[in-house]
Design a protein around this motif. Structure first.
Motif, PDB file in Angstrom:
ATOM      1  N   UNK A 165     106.641  52.485  16.807  1.00  0.00           N
ATOM      2  CA  UNK A 165     107.216  51.145  16.611  1.00  0.00           C
ATOM      3  C   UNK A 165     108.363  51.129  15.605  1.00  0.00           C
ATOM      4  N   UNK A 166     108.274  51.975  14.592  1.00  0.00           N
ATOM      5  CA  UNK A 166     109.280  51.904  13.522  1.00  0.00           C
ATOM      6  C   UNK A 166     110.407  52.909  13.703  1.00  0.00           C
ATOM      7  N   UNK A 167     110.215  53.972  14.479  1.00  0.00           N
ATOM      8  CA  UNK A 167     111.298  54.939  14.692  1.00  0.00           C
ATOM      9  C   UNK A 167     112.387  54.299  15.550  1.00  0.00           C
ATOM     10  N   UNK A 168     113.641  54.413  15.150  1.00  0.00           N
ATOM     11  CA  UNK A 168     114.716  53.796  15.937  1.00  0.00           C
ATOM     12  C   UNK A 168     114.932  54.511  17.263  1.00  0.00           C
ATOM     13  N   UNK A 169     115.496  53.785  18.215  1.00  0.00           N
ATOM     14  CA  UNK A 169     115.907  54.417  19.464  1.00  0.00           C
ATOM     15  C   UNK A 169     117.105  55.315  19.181  1.00  0.00           C
ATOM     16  N   UNK A 170     117.487  56.102  20.172  1.00  0.00           N
ATOM     17  CA  UNK A 170     118.630  56.998  19.971  1.00  0.00           C
ATOM     18  C   UNK A 170     119.908  56.202  19.710  1.00  0.00           C
ATOM     19  N   UNK A 171     120.124  55.110  20.468  1.00  0.00           N
ATOM     20  CA  UNK A 171     121.307  54.271  20.225  1.00  0.00           C
ATOM     21  C   UNK A 171     121.232  53.618  18.847  1.00  0.00           C
ATOM     22  N   UNK A 172     120.016  53.210  18.452  1.00  0.00           N
ATOM     23  CA  UNK A 172     119.851  52.648  17.119  1.00  0.00           C
ATOM     24  C   UNK A 172     120.120  53.675  16.047  1.00  0.00           C
ATOM     25  N   UNK A 173     119.662  54.911  16.271  1.00  0.00           N
ATOM     26  CA  UNK A 173     119.896  56.000  15.318  1.00  0.00           C
ATOM     27  C   UNK A 173     121.391  56.215  15.119  1.00  0.00           C
ATOM     28  N   UNK A 695     108.734  43.491  10.724  1.00  0.00           N
ATOM     29  CA  UNK A 695     110.129  43.287  10.337  1.00  0.00           C
ATOM     30  C   UNK A 695     110.995  44.487  10.701  1.00  0.00           C
ATOM     31  N   UNK A 696     110.727  45.061  11.899  1.00  0.00           N
ATOM     32  CA  UNK A 696     111.550  46.153  12.414  1.00  0.00           C
ATOM     33  C   UNK A 696     112.699  45.531  13.200  1.00  0.00           C
ATOM     34  N   UNK A 697     113.925  45.708  12.723  1.00  0.00           N
ATOM     35  CA  UNK A 697     115.094  45.099  13.343  1.00  0.00           C
ATOM     36  C   UNK A 697     115.452  45.852  14.620  1.00  0.00           C
ATOM     37  N   UNK A 698     115.733  45.111  15.666  1.00  0.00           N
ATOM     38  CA  UNK A 698     116.232  45.696  16.914  1.00  0.00           C
ATOM     39  C   UNK A 698     117.730  45.939  16.721  1.00  0.00           C
ATOM     40  N   UNK A 699     118.065  47.128  16.283  1.00  0.00           N
ATOM     41  CA  UNK A 699     119.433  47.446  15.893  1.00  0.00           C
ATOM     42  C   UNK A 699     120.395  47.330  17.076  1.00  0.00           C
ATOM     43  N   UNK A 700     119.991  47.831  18.239  1.00  0.00           N
ATOM     44  CA  UNK A 700     120.885  47.766  19.402  1.00  0.00           C
ATOM     45  C   UNK A 700     121.219  46.330  19.768  1.00  0.00           C
ATOM     46  N   UNK A 701     120.191  45.482  19.852  1.00  0.00           N
ATOM     47  CA  UNK A 701     120.423  44.084  20.232  1.00  0.00           C
ATOM     48  C   UNK A 701     121.246  43.358  19.177  1.00  0.00           C
ATOM     49  N   UNK A 702     120.999  43.647  17.899  1.00  0.00           N
ATOM     50  CA  UNK A 702     121.780  43.024  16.830  1.00  0.00           C
ATOM     51  C   UNK A 702     123.249  43.403  16.961  1.00  0.00           C
ATOM     52  N   UNK A 703     123.523  44.683  17.220  1.00  0.00           N
ATOM     53  CA  UNK A 703     124.913  45.131  17.375  1.00  0.00           C
ATOM     54  C   UNK A 703     125.567  44.461  18.578  1.00  0.00           C
ATOM     55  N   UNK A 704     124.829  44.350  19.672  1.00  0.00           N
ATOM     56  CA  UNK A 704     125.378  43.698  20.863  1.00  0.00           C
ATOM     57  C   UNK A 704     125.665  42.220  20.609  1.00  0.00           C
ATOM     58  N   UNK A 705     124.776  41.554  19.846  1.00  0.00           N
ATOM     59  CA  UNK A 705     124.981  40.139  19.528  1.00  0.00           C
ATOM     60  C   UNK A 705     126.224  39.943  18.672  1.00  0.00           C
ATOM     61  N   UNK A 706     126.408  40.821  17.675  1.00  0.00           N
ATOM     62  CA  UNK A 706     127.589  40.712  16.808  1.00  0.00           C
ATOM     63  C   UNK A 706     128.851  40.971  17.614  1.00  0.00           C
ATOM     64  N   UNK A 707     128.814  41.987  18.460  1.00  0.00           N
ATOM     65  CA  UNK A 707     129.977  42.317  19.289  1.00  0.00           C
ATOM     66  C   UNK A 707     130.359  41.132  20.175  1.00  0.00           C
ATOM     67  N   UNK A 708     129.354  40.532  20.807  1.00  0.00           N
ATOM     68  CA  UNK A 708     129.627  39.399  21.689  1.00  0.00           C
ATOM     69  C   UNK A 708     130.136  38.199  20.904  1.00  0.00           C
TER      70      UNK A 708
END
Length: 743
Positions: A165-173, A695-708
């Protein structure tokens, strides 16, 4: 009044997606063919093959590789919106290895930060060690012939259920690592994908993810593969540990009982039996008011509406005022940089205890005390004892006292206040201290004595040749030149007096004669009394001074060591005693010779040279400037830039999410930045969580939201880092001339 700003100056900080090393880790074969020929005829051929290994750190990181960590180890603060991070001085390091064995050159970092709450540490083993050979076999790492198979490797075993649950995905990494550089510094930064839990202690692990990721067959997304690198216990994974630290994010102001707080409570009139019971709580921290009150009840201290009393069962009942004193004095100060400095005790701005309003105290005595003079026991030369005033070298404003130097003895520097019938030993004590410091340093005192003798001998020879015709004639006959070349002052002498000028070597109690003049969480601004420094130097220079003739001849000699300008240089500064000093050891200070507002961008032309910035023991810092400071900025080092989101506990909104989609907590959002680093007005995104409970942030989705939200064409880890950055804090103090307080 102290003010804060969002930057420490106009220094430009640049962000890069990565810094790929020119040559990756691995084995390389070099083949060389050489042909010798003449006239088109080959005479001979030579061929050679060499295998070389390129290898960087794998299982251990040298201390000089690690730059800074944030939050600091063992710190307490409002970190609930912070992504823990670490800077690495070797900017290529995160990309020197790969998390994917099958795709080693895909620019994916192999380092990750994993954060665990204290309630989860039962799912994380204690640190243990194994050999590099065993670890490589367990994880299936590619061979590295440079690394010793018996090298010791630190590991931790983590339960698969939480690690997945806490390890980031490869894109998140990939998004969590970037490079930050300025004109003179380039560092890699690794961020964590998880936010700290308020009211808890978090532990951060920097771990190796080399060869630990796989690619999904359906989604083609990289993920941490729990089937690689099993731990010692079933259902766990072994992780190579490179760095570990902890910090606390309290949900309320913490409380602690120390000998210092007990002493303050005693002065407040708290009964001794209550103080004795409070001693049982010494060394323990209570994170909120409720838990501290519960602890007081357990040791038999309660609040009552009547006078202080002890009940039949031994409970001590204190009136509301005394009970409140315990709560206030045992309450720890704010633990973030801005709050500590913004709320710090900076009035009065000098080392006095404040003007006493007691009618029984002579007004002149009260004035002396308010300016930093302290009544102290004074043992006279003849054996008599009295009480005299003493003040250290720090004053506020100009001191107009005049004394003639050099002197033969310290008594010549005693001042006498006729109106109150008391001596002032400040300059006498400075002279005596200088002499004691000189005598205690045998190498210095011998060098000074020999230098004086050589100088006087040279002067006498020059005078003799100038006044005696025979000596002059013989000098011309034998071509003997007068000794006009000055004797070189030994470094040990120059350095000793430079130390005295900058108040090095001076015992702390000579600088601050009473702890009450510089209590914990206080800052005191001052001018350095140049006459006090001159007396200190004259005492040191008095070594070997026996007769009045010695005194008269030494003025010229002293000028060859310390120029008159250096002896009376205008020097100002401050003493800071605060948790800021120990919690932020890389803090920076700038002093300016004019008053500026917090919003002003100050030209370097107004910057005062820094003469000294040193730690005087744990938690106390001294700063000296050349010139009179009117504005002082205290700020974090640019390296203390960290990443985080915005947090508002009063913010409301929906936290629901569709099945399989990220969850949201309305308390967390992220304000977005313009390309120049300034924030937009009311432009933000909600922070998505892949596990909102942890409180594990979904880094990929956060980046996509900021980009959009920004309408950006590209969005790499560099753009993500710029949006996530939280600027360093600056607190500005302004000092009015001849004022006893700072603004």
């Amino acid at each position: 009044m102290a003010n804060s700003s969002s930057s420490s100056g106009p220094q430009m900080i640049n962000f890069l997606e990565n810094h790929i090393p020119s040559v990756p880790d691995g084995l390389f074969t070099i083949e060389v063919d050489h042909e010798v020929s003449t006239g088109g005829v080959t005479l001979d051929t030579f061929k050679d093959t060499k295998t070389i290994a390129v290898s960087g750190p794998r299982f251990q990181l040298d201390a000089n590789v690690i730059g800074t960590i944030f939050p600091a180890d063992n710190s307490h603060g409002d970190y609930q919106n912070v992504n823990a991070s670490i800077t690495i001085n070797r900017s290529t390091l995160p990309w020197e290895r790969s998390p994917l064995k099958l795709l080693p050159n895909e620019k994916n970092p192999w380092l990750a930060l994993l954060l665990f709450d204290e309630s989860e540490l039962d799912m994380v083993s204690s640190v243990y060690t194994d050999t590099a050979e065993n670890v490589s076999k367990n994880i299936g790492l590619t061979d590295d012939p440079v690394i010793d198979p018996q090298e010791e490797v630190r590991l931790v075993d983590v339960d698969m259920s939480i690690l997945s649950n806490v390890a980031p995905t490869l894109d998140g990494l990939r998004l969590l690592s970037h490079v930050r550089f300025t004109d003179n510094l380039e560092q890699a930064v690794v961020m964590c994908n998880r936010l700290p839990k308020p009211g808890s202690t978090s532990t951060v692990f920097l771990v190796s993810m080399e060869d630990r990721y796989s690619i999904g067959t359906s989604s083609q997304k990289g993920y941490f593969d729990v089937n690689i690198g099993p731990g010692r216990k079933p259902g766990t994974n072994a992780l190579v540990l490179l760095k570990k630290w902890s910090f606390t994010c309290p949900d309320d102001t913490p409380y602690s009982v120390t000998p210092f707080t007990q002493a303050k409570l005693a002065k407040k009139g708290i009964p001794q039996d209550a103080l004795d019971r409070l001693g049982n709580l010494s060394g323990m921290d209570y994170r909120d008011t409720t838990s501290f009150k519960d602890a007081l009840t357990e040791i038999g201290i309660i609040e009552t509406t009547s006078n202080s009393s002890t009940t039949a069962d031994g409970t001590i009942a204190l009136p509301p005022t005394q009970y409140e004193d315990i709560l206030q004095i045992c309450q720890l100060p704010p633990a973030n940089f801005y709050d500590l400095l913004h709320t710090i005790n900076h009035i009065p701005g000098t080392f006095g205890m404040g003007q006493s309003d007691a009618s029984s105290i002579n007004p002149e005595v009260a004035t002396l005390i308010s300016k930093g003079s302290l009544p102290m026991k004074h043992y006279m030369r003849e054996g008599a004892r009295t009480v005299s005033f003493y003040r250290g070298p720090f004053v506020r404003g100009e001191d107009k006292t005049e004394l003639e130097l050099p002197v033969m003895a310290a008594d010549e520097l005693l001042l006498y206040y006729e109106d109150i019938g008391m001596f002032d030993t400040s300059y006498s004590a400075a002279w005596t201290l200088g002499r004691q410091l000189a005598m205690a340093d045998k190498k210095f005192s011998v060098a000074l004595y020999q230098y004086k003798k050589k100088y006087i001998l040279q002067q006498k020879q020059a005078e003799q040749q100038a006044t005696n015709p025979l000596d002059s004639m013989l000098g011309q006959l034998y071509q003997i030149s007068p000794p006009t070349q000055p004797i070189v002052v030994p470094d040990i002498i120059r350095n000793f007096f430079e130390d005295l000028r900058l108040l090095r070597r001076i015992p702390y109690h000579y600088l601050v004669p009473s702890a009450e003049y510089l209590p914990m969480e206080s800052i005191r601004f001052f001018q350095v009394d140049s006459l006090w420094i001159q007396c200190l130097m004259d005492g040191a220079f008095s070594v070997g001074r026996v007769t009045p003739d010695d005194k008269d001849s030494e003025q010229e000699i002293f000028g060859t060591i310390v120029s008159p300008q250096d002896a009376v240089v205008d020097t100002s500064g401050f003493l800071l005693r605060s948790e800021v000093v120990s919690g932020w050891p890389s803090l920076m200070v700038d002093g300016y010779n004019q008053i500026f507002n917090i919003t002003d961008i100050i030209d370097d032309a107004f910057l005062l040279p820094s003469l000294r910035m040193d730690f005087l023991g744990k938690g106390t810092l001294i700063q000296l400037f050349s010139g009179t400071a009117r504005t002082v900025d205290v700020h974090q080092h640019p390296e203390a830039l960290h990443s985080g989101v915005d947090w508002d506990p009063e913010r409301t909104g929906s936290s629901s999410a569709a099945s399989g989609s990220p969850s949201y907590n309305p308390n967390y959002y992220k304000e977005l930045r313009k390309p120049d680093g300034q924030t937009y007005d009311n432009v933000y995104v909600e922070v998505p969580f892949s596990d909102v409970g942890r409180l594990v942030v979904d880094i990929e989705t956060l980046a996509q939201s900021i980009k959009a939200r920004l309408g950006a064409a590209t969005f790499t880890s560099a753009e993500f880092a710029m949006q996530m950055i939280e600027s360093v804090t600056k607190v500005r103090y302004t000092l009015e001339p001849s004022s006893s307080s700072s603004n």
